[in-house]
Design a protein around this motif. Structure first.
Motif, short mmCIF file in Angstrom:
data_model
loop_
_atom_site.label_atom_id
_atom_site.label_comp_id
_atom_site.label_asym_id
_atom_site.label_seq_id
_atom_site.Cartn_x
_atom_site.Cartn_y
_atom_site.Cartn_z
N HIS A 13 0.80 -1.22 0.00
CA HIS A 13 0.00 0.00 0.00
C HIS A 13 0.83 1.28 0.00
N SER A 19 -0.71 2.40 -3.31
CA SER A 19 -1.32 3.61 -2.75
C SER A 19 -2.43 4.13 -3.64
N VAL A 22 -5.49 2.01 -2.95
CA VAL A 22 -6.12 2.45 -1.70
C VAL A 22 -6.95 3.70 -1.94
N THR A 35 -4.25 -2.59 5.67
CA THR A 35 -2.88 -2.41 5.19
C THR A 35 -1.91 -2.75 6.31
#
Length: 323
Positions: A13, A19, A22, A35
């Motif tokens: 993540h 990222s 997410v 995470t």
């Protein structure tokens, strides 16, 4: 996803792709995102991964964790690239199975295709020729990940899917001067040239090779789209014997055109010098994305817009950015 909230683990993540996934999942508000940092769960540790997934009882896994780098890094550290990537995918996929996780998405790379694959590269080009030598260890690890997911599907009836992105760029990329990919390397080089008032920027190769680039937010959106497809629709449209889906824009440009665009974005007004003594690599790499288009998804971020937003992110984070 179902009407009930799903518990989703995003492995990797903190990286560029993880990222972005997410960020994309948070938009839906239909899941609880799990995470863990490497200090909390080392994905190279088989027991730690198994214990974590069994205890967390997640519903879905996005496997975005990987050791990545540019040509220099792949050449310099082949053992680390094949070992770490094999271990991460083996540990996560097998532990997901042991924990009863039915849905998983594995993120691969376009480097899985043969060096001289017909362009644009279709999914069925996999394993039809020799790989590009400079990143062969990484490519073999990613091919193994595809086959790992395919094997758990065949033997255990799991729903483990694989997507193969083209060259990615965007926020949280690696801007290291030696170990980064072409877009972050050029962004940093042009930025430093502007800051230093340099009259020219030297670019490796002739500038003639053609490459395709996809913003990581588009990649994240495609990943969620593929994960959320109903299994029957996914199988009917992707031919079950082919276990992965290409993700890209379906459009490429020359390295010269890319450099000229980055020069505009960064405000560099000097000369571009192409060093033809340096290797060009494969003449062209373009993904055939017809299968994904048939499944209802297209890229939406134009290259220059994506480069501009990436440069803005770099400017806001250049004091702490990796490298």
């Amino acid at each position: 996803m179902s009407n009930n909230r799903s518990k989703v683990f995003v492995a990797g993540h903190k990286g560029m792709v993880g990222s972005a996934i997410v960020r994309r999942l948070k938009r839906d508000r239909g899941c609880d995102i799990v995470t863990r940092s490497r200090n909390e769960v080392d994905l190279l540790d088989q027991n730690a991964v198994r214990e974590f997934l069994i205890s967390e009882q997640v519903d879905e896994v996005y496997l975005a964790a990987a050791k990545v780098g540019g040509i220099h890094a792949n050449n310099a550290f082949p053992a680390e690239f094949i070992y770490e990537n094999l271990m991460i995918e083996c540990n996560v996929v097998h532990a997901a199975h042991q924990a009863g996780v039915q849905k998983l998405l594995f993120l691969g790379s376009s480097c899985i295709y043969p060096k001289f694959a017909e362009q644009p590269m279709k999914e069925d080009a996999l394993l039809t020729g020799t790989l590009e030598p400079t990143n062969e260890p990484y490519a073999i690890a990613k091919i193994a990940g595809i086959k790992l997911c395919e094997s758990y599907n065949r033997q255990y009836g799991r729903d483990y899917r694989s997507v193969m992105p083209t060259n990615l760029y965007g926020p949280n990329d690696n801007f290291h001067p030696e170990n980064s990919h072409v877009i972050p390397a050029l962004i940093r080089r042009f930025h430093e040239a502007v800051q230093g008032g340099d009259p020219e920027v030297v670019i490796w190769g002739s500038g003639k090779p053609m490459r395709e680039f996809l913003h990581v937010d588009d990649m994240a959106d495609a990943s969620v789209h593929v994960m959320n497809l109903e299994l029957g629709s996914y199988q009917a449209n992707t031919q079950p014997m082919l276990s992965h889906i290409n993700v890209g824009t379906g459009v490429d440009c020359t390295i010269r055109e890319l450099a000229e665009t980055i020069a505009r974005v960064t405000g560099f007004e000097g000369r571009l010098v192409f060093d033809s003594s340096k290797p060009d690599g494969t003449p062209r790499k373009l993904m055939d994305v017809n299968r994904l288009v048939d499944l209802g998804w297209r890229a939406s971020i134009p290259l220059e817009d994506g480069l501009a937003s990436t440069y803005k992110w770099f400017m806001n984070n250049c004091d702490v950015v990796r490298g």
